[in-house]
Scaffold this active site. Structure first.
Site, short mmCIF file in Angstrom:
data_model
loop_
_atom_site.label_atom_id
_atom_site.label_comp_id
_atom_site.label_asym_id
_atom_site.label_seq_id
_atom_site.Cartn_x
_atom_site.Cartn_y
_atom_site.Cartn_z
N ALA A 78 0.97 -1.04 -0.09
CA ALA A 78 0.11 0.05 -0.01
C ALA A 78 0.90 1.24 -0.04
O ALA A 78 0.32 2.24 -0.47
CB ALA A 78 -0.98 -0.02 1.22
N THR A 79 2.01 1.25 0.56
CA THR A 79 2.82 2.44 0.55
C THR A 79 3.10 2.68 -0.92
O THR A 79 3.07 3.83 -1.27
CB THR A 79 4.27 2.13 1.30
OG1 THR A 79 3.90 1.93 2.69
CG2 THR A 79 5.28 3.34 1.34
N GLN A 187 -6.60 -0.73 5.53
CA GLN A 187 -7.36 -1.35 6.40
C GLN A 187 -8.95 -1.55 5.98
O GLN A 187 -9.49 -2.14 7.17
CB GLN A 187 -7.19 -0.17 7.52
CG GLN A 187 -5.86 -0.20 8.15
CD GLN A 187 -5.06 -1.11 8.94
OE1 GLN A 187 -5.90 -2.21 9.33
NE2 GLN A 187 -3.92 -1.03 9.13
N HIS A 209 -0.63 -7.63 3.13
CA HIS A 209 -0.42 -8.14 4.57
C HIS A 209 -1.67 -7.76 5.58
O HIS A 209 -1.42 -7.96 6.73
CB HIS A 209 0.98 -7.94 4.87
CG HIS A 209 1.36 -6.66 5.32
ND1 HIS A 209 1.47 -6.12 6.56
CD2 HIS A 209 1.94 -5.79 4.65
CE1 HIS A 209 1.86 -4.89 6.48
NE2 HIS A 209 1.98 -4.51 5.11
N THR A 247 9.91 -6.93 -12.61
CA THR A 247 9.08 -8.29 -12.85
C THR A 247 8.14 -8.72 -11.81
O THR A 247 8.42 -8.35 -10.47
CB THR A 247 10.20 -9.48 -12.82
OG1 THR A 247 11.28 -8.96 -13.61
CG2 THR A 247 9.62 -10.87 -12.77
N CYS A 333 4.78 3.18 13.43
CA CYS A 333 5.79 3.44 12.16
C CYS A 333 6.90 4.73 12.78
O CYS A 333 7.23 5.47 11.88
CB CYS A 333 5.30 3.72 11.03
SG CYS A 333 4.12 2.39 10.34
#
Ligand SMILES: *Cc1c(COP(=O)(O)O)cnc(C)c1O
Length: 400
Positions: A78-79, A187, A209, A247, A333
């Site tokens: 997502a980042t 989320q 994840h 790739t 974070c």
């Protein structure tokens, strides 16, 4: 699902990451072993096998959010999706004289830091405050949008306080104003129904994840009608329709696809179960302790999130006093220095109240027995800390 010994704490940090569902791992295995081909090799069966897996996964991701396969770009998470969406759309639209982006103070760093980068490139950035509930003020958002606004970025579900933003209202506002609407839905996808058509979302970030899929993979939904154009971040072989060279990792893509299939099938039932568990947890803690308050809107929130402030208690000390529970403080974070959470500060909490908060994230594998253990541990630790019975242990960093 996993072996848990006395030393392994109960996992209640499902906003930081979710465990890999064993069914996802099973789907991935063939692509980690036999089907090792490069999905971009067009001349032989090794490549064909790999690309078939990737394309099936693309359709599975699309299906969960009401999109078409060709609107899905695989990324590393997502980042990266946030960066590609925000920088990509803004840099493209600058050529059309649009020079302004709008976002919220409570967004994930992937969004806020992308906007800050744009600011250093000469864009004007409006970072709007939120209501004490954590929700966007739609009137304020409407007023912030002007002639030169390229993009609005508002997350679907907040990773600290779990509040759900009114996506359909924001989408309607953006469409009327001719502004691109990006939503970081890391989320939200797999937790609440997301429909990019009904919600008029133009760009949507997904993380593997956070939906019981693997780490290191994500996706960006990019609307085709009306078409949203992006300037890519990477130059290279032109994979993913030129938007994301490099790739692809078939095993990771297949894992994300499988995770989306499972979420689509099980989301409604899972949310109901988690809501009952979260209520049990909240009611149990509040019955045992005074001076506990809920951060974030009580109703507009995902089932698995509980973010609580404990009056007179340091959140880091509380976490350290509960070694059997894997939870985190509001601050996510961040670096070594433990700053009070900027999300909680944006709700209007004092530094002290923000520092007294912890986030408990329930998930697919949380059991009722674990919730009952957590109630007991939280109550005992808060009581002991308030009595001054527990020495403050050195603070550890939080993640997510
Ligand atoms: C976890 C998270 C991210 C980052 O996702 P990665 O896949 O780890 O890069 C972005 N936004 C939100 C809201 C998140 O919860």
């Amino acid at each position: 699902m996993q072996e848990r010994s006395e030393e392994t704490p109960i996992y209640m940090d499902n906003h930081a990451t979710t465990p890999l569902d064993p069914r996802v791992l099973e789907a991935m295995m063939p692509y980690l072993t036999g089907h090792f081909g490069n999905p971009h090799s067009v001349h032989h069966a090794y490549g064909w096998k790999a690309v078939a897996g990737v394309e099936a996964a693309r359709a599975e991701v699309a299906e969960l959010i009401g999109a078409e396969s060709r609107e899905i770009v695989f990324t590393s998470g997502a980042t990266e999706s946030d960066n590609l969406a925000i920088k990509g759309a803004a840099r493209f639209l600058r050529r059309k004289g649009k020079n302004h982006v709008v976002t919220l103070a409570t967004e994930h760093k992937g969004v806020l830091e992308s906007c800050r980068r744009l600011e250093s490139e000469g864009f004007r950035v409006s970072i709007l405050p939120v209501e004490p509930s954590g929700l966007v003020n739609l009137q304020r958002l409407n007023e912030a949008i002007c002639e030169d606004t390229a993009l609005v970025s508002v997350m679907a579900v907040n990773s600290e306080i779990g509040v759900i933003q009114p996506l359909a209202e924001i989408g309607a506002l953006c469409r009327e104003s001719g502004v691109v609407f990006h939503s970081d839905a890391a989320q939200a996808v797999g937790k609440i129904p997301i429909d990019v058509e009904a919600m008029k979302i133009d760009l949507l970030s997904i993380s593997g994840h956070k939906v019981y899929g693997p780490m290191g993979v994500g996706a960006l939904y990019v609307r085709r009608r009306p078409r949203v154009r992006l300037e890519p971040l990477f130059d290279g072989g032109g994979q993913e329709r030129g938007l994301r060279s490099g790739t692809l990792a078939p095993a990771l893509c297949v894992g994300l696809g499988k995770a989306c299939v499972l979420a689509g099938r099980e989301m409604a039932e899972e949310a109901e179960r988690l809501l009952a568990l979260r209520r049990r947890l909240q009611d149990g803690i509040m019955a045992a302790l005074e001076g506990v308050s809920l951060n974030g809107d009580p109703d507009q929130r995902v089932a698995g999130n509980l973010n609580l402030a404990f009056e007179g208690v340091d959140g880091e000390a509380l976490i350290n006093a509960m070694p059997k529970l894997a939870v985190s403080s509001g601050s996510a974070c961040s670096s070594a220095a433990v700053e009070p959470s900027y999300v909680l500060r944006a709700l209007g909490l004092s530094d002290e109240a923000a520092r007294s908060s912890i986030r408990i994230g329930l998930g697919r594998f949380t059991t009722e027995a674990e919730v009952d253990t957590a109630v007991g541990d939280v109550a005992a630790a808060v009581t002991a800390l308030r009595r001054g019975e527990v020495a403050e242990a050195p603070a550890l960093g939080a993640a997510g």
